[in-house]
Design an enzyme around this catalytic site. Structure first.
Site, PDB file in Angstrom:
ATOM      1  N   ASN A   1       0.881  -1.172   0.000  1.00 26.15           N
ATOM      2  CA  ASN A   1       0.000   0.000   0.000  1.00 26.15           C
ATOM      3  C   ASN A   1       0.913   1.215   0.000  1.00 26.15           C
ATOM      4  O   ASN A   1       1.505   1.558   1.025  1.00 26.15           O
ATOM      5  CB  ASN A   1      -0.881  -0.038   1.255  1.00 26.15           C
TER       6      ASN A   1
ATOM      7  N   LYS B   1       3.279   0.734   3.192  1.00 23.84           N
ATOM      8  CA  LYS B   1       2.971  -0.361   4.128  1.00 23.84           C
ATOM      9  C   LYS B   1       3.002  -1.660   3.343  1.00 23.84           C
ATOM     10  O   LYS B   1       2.545  -1.704   2.201  1.00 23.84           O
ATOM     11  CB  LYS B   1       1.555  -0.202   4.694  1.00 23.84           C
TER      12      LYS B   1
ATOM     13  N   ARG C   1      -2.343  -1.750  -3.882  1.00 23.55           N
ATOM     14  CA  ARG C   1      -3.621  -1.079  -3.664  1.00 23.55           C
ATOM     15  C   ARG C   1      -3.661   0.192  -4.508  1.00 23.55           C
ATOM     16  O   ARG C   1      -2.732   1.002  -4.469  1.00 23.55           O
ATOM     17  CB  ARG C   1      -3.741  -0.712  -2.185  1.00 23.55           C
TER      18      ARG C   1
ATOM     19  N   LEU D   1     -15.047   3.027  10.149  1.00 20.06           N
ATOM     20  CA  LEU D   1     -14.911   4.309  10.855  1.00 20.06           C
ATOM     21  C   LEU D   1     -13.469   4.521  11.304  1.00 20.06           C
ATOM     22  O   LEU D   1     -13.067   4.112  12.396  1.00 20.06           O
ATOM     23  CB  LEU D   1     -15.839   4.328  12.084  1.00 20.06           C
ATOM     24  N   GLY D   2     -12.671   5.112  10.437  1.00 20.80           N
ATOM     25  CA  GLY D   2     -11.293   5.446  10.801  1.00 20.80           C
ATOM     26  C   GLY D   2     -11.134   6.939  10.633  1.00 20.80           C
ATOM     27  O   GLY D   2     -12.099   7.698  10.816  1.00 20.80           O
TER      28      GLY D   2
ATOM     29  N   GLY E   1     -10.580   8.281   7.772  1.00 25.50           N
ATOM     30  CA  GLY E   1     -11.576   8.341   6.697  1.00 25.50           C
ATOM     31  C   GLY E   1     -12.709   7.429   7.137  1.00 25.50           C
ATOM     32  O   GLY E   1     -12.450   6.418   7.785  1.00 25.50           O
TER      33      GLY E   1
HETATM   34  P1  ADP Z   1      -6.996   5.513   9.006  1.00 23.22           P
HETATM   35  O1  ADP Z   1      -8.294   5.863   8.347  1.00 23.22           O
HETATM   36  O2  ADP Z   1      -5.994   6.625   8.948  1.00 23.22           O
HETATM   37  O3  ADP Z   1      -6.456   4.141   8.651  1.00 23.22           O
HETATM   38  P2  ADP Z   1      -7.630   4.278  11.542  1.00 23.22           P
HETATM   39  O4  ADP Z   1      -8.563   3.260  10.979  1.00 23.22           O
HETATM   40  O5  ADP Z   1      -6.345   3.825  12.140  1.00 23.22           O
HETATM   41  O6  ADP Z   1      -7.352   5.461  10.545  1.00 23.22           O
HETATM   42  O7  ADP Z   1      -8.460   5.072  12.652  1.00 23.22           O
HETATM   43  C1  ADP Z   1      -7.942   6.200  13.291  1.00 23.22           C
HETATM   44  C2  ADP Z   1      -8.949   6.663  14.335  1.00 23.22           C
HETATM   45  O8  ADP Z   1      -9.179   5.600  15.268  1.00 23.22           O
HETATM   46  C3  ADP Z   1      -8.481   7.866  15.133  1.00 23.22           C
HETATM   47  O9  ADP Z   1      -9.557   8.778  15.290  1.00 23.22           O
HETATM   48  C4  ADP Z   1      -8.134   7.257  16.466  1.00 23.22           C
HETATM   49  O10 ADP Z   1      -8.304   8.192  17.497  1.00 23.22           O
HETATM   50  C5  ADP Z   1      -9.182   6.169  16.553  1.00 23.22           C
HETATM   51  N1  ADP Z   1      -8.828   5.187  17.596  1.00 23.22           N
HETATM   52  C6  ADP Z   1      -7.750   4.371  17.651  1.00 23.22           C
HETATM   53  N2  ADP Z   1      -7.762   3.672  18.813  1.00 23.22           N
HETATM   54  C7  ADP Z   1      -8.866   4.054  19.502  1.00 23.22           C
HETATM   55  C8  ADP Z   1      -9.449   3.714  20.768  1.00 23.22           C
HETATM   56  N3  ADP Z   1      -8.865   2.823  21.574  1.00 23.22           N
HETATM   57  N4  ADP Z   1     -10.592   4.333  21.128  1.00 23.22           N
HETATM   58  C9  ADP Z   1     -11.179   5.240  20.322  1.00 23.22           C
HETATM   59  N5  ADP Z   1     -10.690   5.610  19.138  1.00 23.22           N
HETATM   60  C10 ADP Z   1      -9.551   5.028  18.727  1.00 23.22           C
END
Ligand code: ADP
Length: 403
Positions: free
Chosen positions: A7, A14, A89, A207-208, A210
């Site tokens: 990726n 990655k 990717r 839900l990340g 993005g």
């Molecule tokens: P990306 O879309 O960059 O791959 P991720 O899927 O890693 O992002 O998600 C990042 C989000 O997940 C951030 O808002 C981070 O704060 C949240 N997050 C990670 N660990 C936790 C946790 N233990 N509790 C709540 N939110 C979390």
């Protein structure tokens, strides 16, 4: 038989190395960060050994050479030419790509032609592909697209109510993204439900930083919240999601904002960060529990938007077998899952609070026995999805070559 899954972003890379000889088994993964900056670093991640090499990494070529050195030192891979394939990717596959595909000159040209639709992502993805092709010219290179899973959405879902010519001449339509994740989550949910993917109607929530939702009917994505670009839909870390386009006209006029300033606002200055100055959900939860009203508002707006999408997708799906939470926030935050599900009992969603809090990793059903709709929390794994699809493609290719 080893498969390398890559990726490649503009300043990071990655990878995961898989053994695909008999099923699919992860061997090791790692990442290179801050490519092109002074203080680059390559990290090899493995349960038994975690090794970080600090190095100045000028470009993707140097990054991949560094990765190979690390893999060789640990005995995981001697040369890239030993690979059975390398999977890449690619964020935007436009209307052209609905499946993983072996990369040749035409495919490269087509990915390049899609750069105007994904100016931040496709060039970096191409950089990774071209570098691997140089480093290992005889290895089959495979492209997997983030848009592919949504490729067969019906026209009513992908068309904007804009003049026809914008669609026919400029390809302005909804594409959807995070497809590798929604696809993986579909199969995880089917496994938990004890059904085949084709038997499942699902709402998957990635839900990340993005964030996107997908409505899946009989195993196929029929709608998703991201659109022409990854800006539409749910509230995200730094993007607003759904927005009245009139706001942009107003800002152009009142604040004299040009395309660059709007891009900055919409891609980097909005979403959770715009509402409460941080896009880290952990921090937002901590601030909210200390009584911070801005953090509470950001959390509430984030969850409210997800609720609305669950309602909308329930309406179009009719029957929903499961709602699946994933991505950094969906996977880790029991509080977000609790807030999103609260008040949705009339749609058949009843969370089991204890199970919800118990989830740590893998995939778990977290609904109450009375719930009509199953609720699951799951770790997503886009690299594994890429490995599965690539292994299938390589197998088919081998069969074709042999027959
Ligand atoms: P990306 O879309 O960059 O791959 P991720 O899927 O890693 O992002 O998600 C990042 C989000 O997940 C951030 O808002 C981070 O704060 C949240 N997050 C990670 N660990 C936790 C946790 N233990 N509790 C709540 N939110 C979390």
């Amino acid at each position: 038989m080893k498969l390398f899954v890559l990726n490649s972003g503009s300043s990071s890379l990655k990878y995961t190395l898989y053994d695909i000889s008999n099923g699919i088994r992860e061997i090791v993964s790692g990442l290179v960060e801050r490519i092109g900056e002074q203080d680059g670093a390559a990290t090899l991640l493995h349960e038994a050994e975690k090794e970080k090499l600090a190095a100045q990494v000028a470009d993707h070529h140097e990054a991949l050479e560094l990765v190979l050195r690390q893999l060789r030192n640990h005995g995981y891979l001697q040369a890239f030419s030993d690979l059975a394939g390398c999977a890449h990717r690619v964020v935007h596959g436009g209307t052209k790509f609905s499946e993983p595909i072996l990369i040749n000159r035409q495919v490269l040209d087509a990915i390049e032609a899609l750069i105007p639709l994904a100016p931040l992502h496709n060039p970096a993805n191409l950089e990774g592909i071209r570098t691997m092709m140089k480093l290992s010219p005889d290895t089959p290179q495979i492209a997997l697209f983030d848009t592919a899973f949504h490729h067969r959405m019906p026209e009513i879902a992908y068309r904007y109510a804009l003049p026809e010519t914008l669609f026919t001449q400029l390809d302005i339509r909804r594409y959807g993204f995070h497809g590798l994740s929604h696809h993986y989550l579909r199969d995880e949910a089917a496994g938990l439900l004890g059904k085949t993917p084709e038997q499942c109607n699902l709402i998957t929530l990635h839900l990340g930083n993005g964030a996107s939702a997908a409505a899946i009917r009989a195993g196929k994505s029929i709608d998703t919240s991201m659109g022409f670009t990854p800006l539409e839909g749910l509230v995200m870390g730094t993007r607003p999601g759904d927005l009245d386009a009139g706001i942009l006209l107003y800002l152009m006029e009142k604040k004299d904002l040009d395309a660059e300033a709007l891009d900055q606002l919409l891609n980097h200055g909005s979403g959770l960060k715009g509402l409460c100055r941080t896009n880290d959900m952990r921090e937002i939860l901590a601030q909210k529990s200390r009584g911070d009203q801005q953090a509470k508002l950001a959390f509430d707006v984030f969850c409210y938007r997800i609720k609305k999408y669950i309602g909308a997708y329930t309406a179009i799906l009719g029957r929903v077998d499961a709602v699946v939470f994933a991505g950094g926030i969906g996977e880790h935050s029991a509080t977000v899952r609790e807030e999103v599900c609260s008040g949705l009992e009339h749609l058949g969603l009843v969370l089991d609070t204890a199970k919800n809090r118990k989830f740590t990793h893998g995939a778990l059903m977290i609904h109450h026995p009375e719930s009509r709709v199953a609720i699951a929390a799951a770790e997503t794994n886009e690299a594994m999805q890429m490995a599965r699809e690539s292994a299938d493609l390589l197998k088919k290719r081998k069969n074709v070559v042999q027959s």
